[in-house]
Design a protein around this motif. Structure first.
Motif, PDB file in Angstrom:
ATOM      1  N   PHE A   1       0.811  -1.210   0.000  1.00  9.84           N
ATOM      2  CA  PHE A   1       0.000   0.000   0.000  1.00  9.84           C
ATOM      3  C   PHE A   1       0.852   1.270   0.000  1.00  9.84           C
ATOM      4  CE2 PHE A   1      -3.655  -2.654   0.984  1.00  9.84           C
ATOM      5  CZ  PHE A   1      -4.680  -1.988   0.312  1.00  9.84           C
ATOM      6  N   ILE A   2       2.054   1.184   0.548  1.00 10.23           N
ATOM      7  CA  ILE A   2       2.978   2.320   0.443  1.00 10.23           C
ATOM      8  C   ILE A   2       3.307   2.580  -1.023  1.00 10.23           C
ATOM      9  CG2 ILE A   2       5.355   3.065   0.899  1.00 10.23           C
ATOM     10  CD1 ILE A   2       5.132   1.722   3.630  1.00 10.23           C
ATOM     11  N   GLY A   3       3.499   1.506  -1.796  1.00  8.25           N
ATOM     12  CA  GLY A   3       3.720   1.660  -3.239  1.00  8.25           C
ATOM     13  C   GLY A   3       2.541   2.313  -3.921  1.00  8.25           C
ATOM     14  N   VAL A   4       1.324   1.941  -3.501  1.00  6.24           N
ATOM     15  CA  VAL A   4       0.118   2.562  -4.066  1.00  6.24           C
ATOM     16  C   VAL A   4       0.102   4.058  -3.754  1.00  6.24           C
ATOM     17  CG1 VAL A   4      -2.398   2.612  -3.970  1.00  6.24           C
ATOM     18  CG2 VAL A   4      -1.190   0.410  -3.940  1.00  6.24           C
ATOM     19  N   LEU A   5       0.512   4.427  -2.538  1.00  4.06           N
ATOM     20  CA  LEU A   5       0.572   5.850  -2.176  1.00  4.06           C
ATOM     21  C   LEU A   5       1.548   6.609  -3.058  1.00  4.06           C
ATOM     22  CD1 LEU A   5       0.486   5.723   1.743  1.00  4.06           C
ATOM     23  CD2 LEU A   5      -1.329   6.478   0.198  1.00  4.06           C
TER      24      LEU A   5
END
Length: 331
Positions: free
Chosen positions: A275-279
């Motif tokens: 989810f950090i990558g999505v951010l």
């Protein structure tokens, strides 16, 4: 026969001791070309703290070709050149520093290349940089610039150049607060050529270009002509998502096929990592919108016309209600 006018633009900051010497050298060059060209010398005092403006005043009273501009404060070297472009009336505009690092005796060579058809004539320094450290950073900077900027910005050139008035017209249309004129001139896309020469040493004093000003100029060059810094978030995001999904797939297969026990926190860390990558991807989208706003605020021309055939102005085309007809005789 009307002579062509050559404008010589001199950005000046605390150069009181060199102005008279520079004028004498310029005068010698101008006198040798006076039979063919007219000249004007535009001296732009960029908020100097010494007696530069006083020296300019004294010279202007003796020579009507000198036009002086004094800023209310120090606005910066690139802004001073921009002001010179705004006030210049010449068919060709030559910019050079007032510290005598740019040799005035090269002016005839600049004009000669211009007369051959080049709209932009750069003076390229034979010496890349003084000192190994400065040479390393100069080479690295131009390498990065070539990688991220879509236009070709010439290497090892300062602001010693000649531009045709058609180039100056395009540059004047861009009213950027942090201009990088080396890039802006190259951005116009007009034909260019180089004169290779060794720059001289400063006549006196120290350079007004501090390390912080050099860094700002380099930063303006990268951010003014490339949105790559805004795209870094996308590359990071895709990398994080790819590696996160790989990690999640690995522990899933390992847990179900090999019956390896993974604590809950490892599953959560992996999911949070993805989810950090999505951010980062969302930050990239935001950066793209900001980049488009930035491009719009730069207000550069949408296109540059080099030549026209059977030209008609856009305003006439908009007002013309009837279709245009062209009558040609057949032979």
């Amino acid at each position: 026969m009307n002579k062509k006018l050559i404008s010589i633009i001199l950005p000046i900051y605390n150069e009181a001791e060199s102005i008279a010497v520079l004028y004498d050298r310029l005068n010698g060059v101008i006198d040798s070309l006076s039979a063919t060209y007219d000249f004007e010398i535009i001296m732009v005092d960029d908020g100097s703290a010494d007696e530069s403006w006083k020296k300019i005043n004294q010279l202007a009273q003796l020579d009507c070709r000198i036009r002086g501009i004094s800023f209310s404060r120090n606005f910066g070297h690139q802004i001073a050149i921009s002001a010179g472009y705004d006030y210049a009336r010449g068919d060709a505009l030559i910019t050079m520093d007032a510290d005598l690092q740019h040799p005035p005796h090269l002016i005839p060579a600049l004009i000669e290349e211009w007369q051959k058809g080049a709209a932009i004539v750069y003076v390229r320094n034979r010496v890349v940089a003084n000192g190994l450290v400065k040479k390393f950073f100069s080479t690295a900077y131009y390498f990065i610039l070539d990688c991220i900027v879509p236009i070709k910005i010439p290497h090892n050139v300062q602001d010693f150049r000649l531009i045709d008035k058609k180039v100056a017209t395009i540059v004047r249309q861009s009213r950027e607060q942090s201009p990088y004129l080396r890039g802006m001139v190259a951005w116009t896309g007009f034909s260019s050529t180089f004169i290779d020469a060794a720059y001289d040493k400063r006549f006196t004093g120290k350079s007004g270009y501090s390390l912080s000003k050099m860094f700002k100029l380099a930063f303006d060059g990268m951010t003014g002509f490339s949105l790559f810094p805004l795209k870094i978030a996308a590359y990071i995001g895709f990398f994080v998502i790819a590696t996160g999904c790989t990690m999640f797939a690995y522990i899933t297969v390992d847990a179900f096929c090999n019956h390896v026990y993974y604590p809950l926190f490892k599953w959560l860390v992996t999911i949070i990592y993805i989810f950090i990558g999505v951010l980062f991807i969302l930050i990239w989208f935001l950066g793209e919108y900001i980049g488009r706003i930035y491009n719009q605020l730069q207000a550069r021309p949408l296109y540059v016309v080099a030549e026209e055939l059977n030209s008609i102005t856009l305003s006439n085309m908009m007002n013309e209600k009837k279709p245009l007809h062209c009558h040609c005789e057949r032979v």
